[in-house]
Design a protein around this motif. Structure first.
Motif, short mmCIF file in Angstrom:
data_model
loop_
_atom_site.label_atom_id
_atom_site.label_comp_id
_atom_site.label_asym_id
_atom_site.label_seq_id
_atom_site.Cartn_x
_atom_site.Cartn_y
_atom_site.Cartn_z
N SER A 132 0.58 -1.08 -0.12
CA SER A 132 -0.01 0.12 -0.24
C SER A 132 0.99 1.56 -0.05
CB SER A 132 -0.82 0.27 1.35
OG SER A 132 -0.21 0.31 2.64
N ALA A 133 0.55 2.18 -0.19
CA ALA A 133 1.07 3.88 -0.15
C ALA A 133 0.01 5.00 0.43
CB ALA A 133 1.95 3.97 -1.96
N GLY A 134 0.50 5.60 0.87
CA GLY A 134 0.24 6.97 0.94
C GLY A 134 1.00 8.16 1.24
N ILE A 135 0.55 9.26 1.04
CA ILE A 135 0.69 10.76 1.97
C ILE A 135 -0.20 11.30 2.31
CG2 ILE A 135 2.18 11.02 -0.25
CD1 ILE A 135 0.12 12.43 -2.10
N ARG A 194 4.48 0.98 1.50
CA ARG A 194 4.63 0.16 2.87
C ARG A 194 4.74 -1.67 2.82
NH1 ARG A 194 -0.47 -2.80 5.93
NH2 ARG A 194 0.97 -3.48 8.29
N TRP A 195 5.18 -2.77 3.07
CA TRP A 195 5.44 -4.02 3.12
C TRP A 195 5.24 -4.59 4.46
CZ3 TRP A 195 9.53 -6.64 -0.35
CH2 TRP A 195 9.42 -8.38 0.07
N ALA A 196 4.09 -4.68 4.64
CA ALA A 196 3.54 -5.10 5.94
C ALA A 196 4.39 -6.41 6.72
CB ALA A 196 2.35 -5.46 5.49
N THR A 197 4.85 -5.76 7.84
CA THR A 197 4.94 -6.59 9.12
C THR A 197 3.60 -7.00 10.09
OG1 THR A 197 5.79 -5.00 10.31
CG2 THR A 197 6.99 -6.06 8.38
N VAL A 208 -2.67 -6.32 4.58
CA VAL A 208 -2.47 -5.25 3.56
C VAL A 208 -3.79 -4.48 3.52
CG1 VAL A 208 -2.21 -5.07 1.54
CG2 VAL A 208 -1.00 -6.56 3.05
N SER A 209 -3.78 -3.76 4.27
CA SER A 209 -6.06 -3.35 3.90
C SER A 209 -5.37 -1.05 4.32
CB SER A 209 -6.24 -2.96 5.20
OG SER A 209 -5.39 -2.68 6.20
N GLU A 210 -6.85 -0.66 3.83
CA GLU A 210 -6.48 1.25 3.81
C GLU A 210 -6.03 1.41 4.78
OE1 GLU A 210 -8.71 2.78 0.42
OE2 GLU A 210 -8.70 4.85 2.03
N GLU A 211 -6.93 0.35 6.78
CA GLU A 211 -7.02 1.08 7.53
C GLU A 211 -5.35 0.80 8.45
OE1 GLU A 211 -9.22 -1.32 6.80
OE2 GLU A 211 -10.67 0.44 6.22
N ASN A 212 -4.83 0.18 7.84
CA ASN A 212 -3.01 -0.64 7.84
C ASN A 212 -2.15 0.61 6.90
OD1 ASN A 212 -4.08 -1.93 9.98
ND2 ASN A 212 -3.92 -3.87 8.84
N ALA A 213 -2.56 0.99 6.12
CA ALA A 213 -1.28 1.74 5.23
C ALA A 213 -0.70 3.06 6.65
CB ALA A 213 -2.27 2.22 3.68
N HIS A 214 0.18 3.02 5.69
CA HIS A 214 0.87 5.33 6.68
C HIS A 214 0.15 5.95 5.64
CE1 HIS A 214 3.57 2.18 8.93
NE2 HIS A 214 3.20 0.99 8.45
N PRO A 215 0.44 7.15 5.76
CA PRO A 215 0.60 7.76 7.24
C PRO A 215 -0.34 7.62 8.13
CG PRO A 215 0.65 9.23 5.72
CD PRO A 215 0.35 8.19 5.00
N HIS A 216 -0.11 7.38 9.51
CA HIS A 216 -0.93 6.97 10.47
C HIS A 216 -1.27 8.61 11.73
CE1 HIS A 216 -1.73 2.63 10.03
NE2 HIS A 216 0.25 2.72 9.62
N TYR A 217 -1.92 8.98 12.57
CA TYR A 217 -2.46 9.57 12.66
C TYR A 217 -2.71 8.91 14.16
CZ TYR A 217 -5.80 8.67 9.65
OH TYR A 217 -7.01 8.19 8.67
#
Ligand code: GLU
Length: 328
Positions: free
Chosen positions: A31-34, A86-89, A93-102
């Motif tokens: 996943s990816a995010g900004i 992301r390379w999930a650890t 793999v989901s949108e909620e788990n994608a970064h950025p986190h807040y």
């Protein structure tokens, strides 16, 4: 492994971050995010899949919310932002788990590479204090922890959060109350600074910003970096300022992708010391020998019941697997 990138300066951040992520995509494509800061708030856009999925989502948002004041189409484009591939650890793999986190107040956003080993106990404590978690990741705890320590000074909050975190990771944080600021920390995972005129970059690897600057500073373990458009300060976790030379890299893009080495094979050979150190860091962290007792996996009673051990590997790992079979 995953890729992180940050930009603080005067140019629109979004395209610079996306270009940086393109160069880091080999580090993870679950996943990816900004997150972009503009007009007094931070907006995160995240998508499952590779960078194309994120770009498609940004394009849809642009079209759908044009004129509604969203960051993506704000009159003043964001000039501070962070990005992640992301390379999930920990966590699917989901949108909620994608970064950025807040954090729960949506004031502190973070991108994280690596693993926070003690996230369960921190998560428990922070949840009891009323923080609401929205993902299954270990990484989210960092955003809540920084927000918890935040008292008007992001660098100070990051330093205090850092001393509570165990594991091996690198992260970059931004806070809505300090719009022209990024703060990063490095523990075992790479974090490199790119110095520009009136702008600064930070990333997991040099190729992320090589098209923009060749002036770099390498961060060492246990260091905190504070980036503003006008400069960079590196400190210890206790806040003591450190000197760091600015180096000029003369690599072309291809060499940069190979970390300055002539071939990927040479790069991998030279990376072995760091790769092994990173892999075993948590197991030797407690200082009294090697700690392999993960969740009772080495409990003799459990081992006595094991009928079959399967080593799964391909490529060079196949040969490592053969050695493993022999050792077992
Ligand atoms: N542990 C974090 C996660 O699963 C970061 C993963 C990584 O570094 O690849 O979200």
């Amino acid at each position: 492994m995953c890729g992180i990138v940050g930009y603080v300066g005067r140019r629109p951040a979004r395209e610079l971050l996306l270009a940086g992520l393109r160069k880091l995509e080999y580090r993870g494509y679950d996943s990816a995010g900004i997150s972009l800061m503009a007009e007094g708030r931070i907006e995160a856009v995240r998508a499952v899949g590779n960078l194309n999925a994120l770009e498609a989502k940004l394009a849809v948002e642009d079209a759908a919310i044009a004129g509604k004041g969203a960051v993506a189409v704000a009159a003043q484009p964001a000039t501070t932002g962070i990005g992640h591939t992301r390379w999930a650890t920990h966590g699917r793999v989901s949108e909620e788990n994608a970064h950025p986190h807040y954090d729960s107040g949506d004031r502190v956003h973070v991108v994280v590479n690596g693993i926070v080993e003690n996230y369960m106990s921190l998560k428990e404590r922070l949840s009891e204090q009323g923080n609401e978690f929205t993902s299954e990741t270990d990484a989210e705890v960092i955003a809540h922890l920084i927000a918890d320590h935040y008292d008007g000074d992001l660098a100070d909050a990051v330093r205090r959060a850092y001393t509570e975190l165990e594991g091996h990771y690198a992260f970059v944080a931004m806070c809505v109350d300090e719009p022209e600021l990024l703060v990063g920390a490095r523990k075992e995972c790479p974090l490199i600074i790119g110095r520009g005129e009136g702008e600064q970059f930070v990333a997991s690897a040099v190729p992320a910003f090589l098209a923009e600057t060749r002036q770099v500073q390498f961060l060492d373990n246990d260091e905190i970096v504070i980036l503003t458009p006008d400069g960079v300060t590196i400190t210890t976790p206790a806040g003591e300022e450190l000197e760091r030379a600015v180096e000029t890299v003369d690599w072309d893009e291809e060499t940069a992708e190979k970390g300055g080495y002539e071939t990927f094979m040479l790069k991998e050979i030279h990376e072995q010391a760091d790769a092994v150190a990173e892999t075993i860091a948590d197991r030797v962290a407690r200082g009294d020998g090697v700690d392999l007792d993960e969740e009772g996996a080495l409990d003799e009673a459990i081992l006595a019941g094991v009928k079959r051990v399967v080593v799964v590997a391909c490529g060079t790992s196949y040969h490592a697997g053969l050695i493993g079979r022999y050792a077992i």
